[in-house]
Design an enzyme around this catalytic site. Structure first.
Site, PDB file in Angstrom:
ATOM      1  CE1 TYR A 179      -8.661  -4.846   1.444  1.00  0.00           C
ATOM      2  CE2 TYR A 179      -8.902  -6.444   3.217  1.00  0.00           C
ATOM      3  CZ  TYR A 179      -8.151  -5.771   2.130  1.00  0.00           C
ATOM      4  OH  TYR A 179      -6.889  -6.389   1.905  1.00  0.00           O
TER       5      TYR A 179
ATOM      6  CG  ASP B  64     -14.352 -11.441   5.584  1.00  0.00           C
ATOM      7  OD1 ASP B  64     -13.543 -11.805   6.578  1.00  0.00           O
ATOM      8  OD2 ASP B  64     -13.667 -10.822   4.718  1.00  0.00           O
TER       9      ASP B  64
ATOM     10  CE  LYS C 168      -6.574  -8.222   8.830  1.00  0.00           C
ATOM     11  NZ  LYS C 168      -7.483  -8.231   7.834  1.00  0.00           N
TER      12      LYS C 168
ATOM     13  CE1 TYR D  35      -3.507  -2.692   0.416  1.00  0.00           C
ATOM     14  CE2 TYR D  35      -2.828  -2.940   2.677  1.00  0.00           C
ATOM     15  CZ  TYR D  35      -3.617  -3.442   1.576  1.00  0.00           C
ATOM     16  OH  TYR D  35      -4.540  -4.300   1.791  1.00  0.00           O
TER      17      TYR D  35
HETATM   18  C1  PLP Z   1      -7.675  -8.522   6.362  1.00  0.00           C
HETATM   19  C2  PLP Z   1      -9.023  -9.041   5.908  1.00  0.00           C
HETATM   20  C3  PLP Z   1      -8.928  -9.931   4.990  1.00  0.00           C
HETATM   21  C4  PLP Z   1      -7.781 -10.545   4.022  1.00  0.00           C
HETATM   22  O1  PLP Z   1      -6.917 -11.165   4.822  1.00  0.00           O
HETATM   23  P1  PLP Z   1      -5.342 -11.391   4.382  1.00  0.00           P
HETATM   24  O2  PLP Z   1      -5.065 -12.432   5.249  1.00  0.00           O
HETATM   25  O3  PLP Z   1      -4.802 -10.098   4.390  1.00  0.00           O
HETATM   26  O4  PLP Z   1      -5.578 -11.935   2.925  1.00  0.00           O
HETATM   27  C5  PLP Z   1     -10.272 -10.461   4.146  1.00  0.00           C
HETATM   28  N1  PLP Z   1     -11.380  -9.674   4.935  1.00  0.00           N
HETATM   29  C6  PLP Z   1     -11.240  -8.755   5.835  1.00  0.00           C
HETATM   30  C7  PLP Z   1     -12.612  -8.609   6.645  1.00  0.00           C
HETATM   31  C8  PLP Z   1      -9.947  -8.586   6.422  1.00  0.00           C
HETATM   32  O5  PLP Z   1      -9.873  -7.643   7.525  1.00  0.00           O
END
Ligand code: PLP
Length: 400
Positions: free
Chosen positions: A133, A223, A250, A6
């Site tokens: 996102y 997600d 994460k 970024y």
């Molecule tokens: C960080 C994130 C992702 C992507 O995860 P990566 O391990 O960086 O590929 C997908 N969805 C959400 C909501 C996120 O915060």
């Protein structure tokens, strides 16, 4: 040469060079700073945690990685079993992958194939949220909605397979009215939209989404890569409203090793389980179920449970509320709080220019983006340390 994420490489600030990390602290050669963003929200137990280190050491005595193609092993089996009992309802089937973006790709492919396996080939569309996102791979960019991350997609023009709506029940109902027979899934970051600006919305939206998905036989996908493991003040938002497919990443490994999981419920799993080899789920990341990642994830969940992390998060939320109460400034648009997360949204991104160095000088690492100054601290933070993070945020507005 290292190419940073970024960043415009030509004009970027020199990144702080970390030489050590322990607990909530990052160390450079001349400063010790509290990591107020938990390495992109993942390091919930802090750095260099003895119990997590031990989990990796123990597994290393056997093997670091063995693929899941034709083989299996205890760390992956045990983590899948643990998630089966730990996650709500019949979210029982764990498909591992190496990053959050891939976990979302897996979920979207599962949702699409679920209907393809039933010959409902018209269900090609995904309903998702404005400012969402879901990662930086191509399909996750499409379902996401953030021009700051995804402007490269403009090359392809409008996408007929994705609809983005705001987080209002009216918009949700209208979208289902229009598209219900073409949708395979509705994908959301539940309650808290992270990278799209720490936006928070009401549970009633998710409850209505569940009802409409049931009514029109559309899969509901959460997600929880950012929201999982307590960030919203709930263990998982899926404890409140159950999705058909859940994604975690994460904090899954306590921020130790990149790993993620896509968890399907019985209904989704049954959509693949038959005698037709073409109905198999054709996906398999090389490092899925990595033994070190699964071992450390198991220990991370054990710590989360045994050391009462939901109470720690509750305390973080209380202290944050207390400290931020009555804090205003004419340059601030909104101050938002939810569980272990606080965000100050300013009217003009320029207001935050220089904050990172200001915080560094005071012993706090922060990474504001666009109009958002936020904290998502490691859950092991002490009251004194948390107050320092919040005081630093407030001090910026008082002194600039
Ligand atoms: C960080 C994130 C992702 C992507 O995860 P990566 O391990 O960086 O590929 C997908 N969805 C959400 C909501 C996120 O915060």
């Amino acid at each position: 040469m290292l190419w940073y994420p970024y960043e415009q490489m030509k004009t970027m600030n020199v990144p702080y060079h970390i030489v050590d990390a322990k607990g909530v602290y990052l160390y450079t050669d001349d400063q010790k700073m509290i990591d107020s963003v938990s390495s992109w929200w993942s390091v919930i137990h802090g750095y260099n945690h003895p119990v997590l280190n031990q989990a990796i050491d123990d597994q290393l005595k056997h093997f670091a990685h063995v693929m899941l193609g034709g083989l299996t092993h205890d760390p992956a089996l045990r983590l899948a079993e643990k998630l089966k009992t730990y996650l709500p309802g019949d979210l029982n089937y764990s498909f591992f992958s190496d990053s959050g973006s891939v976990a979302v790709e897996v979920a979207l492919k599962m949702a699409l194939q679920y209907y393809m396996n039933r010959n409902e080939t018209q269900r090609t569309m995904v309903l998702s949220l404005e400012n969402g996102y879901h990662g930086d791979t191509f399909k996750t960019m499409e379902v996401g909605d953030d021009a700051d991350y995804h402007f490269v997609l403009k090359a392809f023009g409008p996408n007929p397979h994705v609809v983005h709506i705001p987080t209002t029940v009216a918009a949700l109902e209208e979208a289902f009215d229009t598209y219900h027979d073409r949708l395979n899934c509705c994908l959301v970051e539940p309650l808290l939209q992270g990278a799209g600006g720490m936006r928070m919305y009401d549970i009633s939206f998710l409850k209505r989404a569940r009802e409409l998905c049931d009514k029109y036989d559309v899969l509901l996908l959460f997600d929880e890569i950012a929201t999982g493991f307590g960030r919203t003040g709930h263990r998982f938002v899926s404890d409140l409203v159950q999705p058909d497919i859940l994604m975690l990443g994460k904090a899954l490994t306590g921020g130790y090793i990149g790993h993620a999981v896509t968890v399907a419920n019985q209904k989704v799993f049954d959509g693949f389980y038959d005698d037709n080899p073409e109905h198999a789920f054709m996906h398999g990341p090389t490092f899925m179920g990595n033994a070190l990642a699964c071992s450390v994830a198991l220990k991370s969940i054990e710590l989360f449970e045994n050391e009462h992390y939901m109470d720690k998060i509750q305390r973080i939320a209380e202290i944050t509320r207390r400290e931020m109460e009555n804090f205003t400034d004419s340059r601030i648009e909104d101050v938002r709080m939810m569980g272990g997360c606080v965000c100050i949204e300013v009217k003009d991104a320029k207001t935050l220019e220089g904050y990172q160095q200001f915080a560094y000088d005071r012993g706090v690492f922060a990474r504001p983006f666009l109009k958002y100054l936020y904290a998502m601290v490691p859950y092991v933070i002490t009251e004194e340390e948390l107050v320092k993070v919040l005081t630093t945020m407030k001090a910026w507005f008082k002194t600039h």
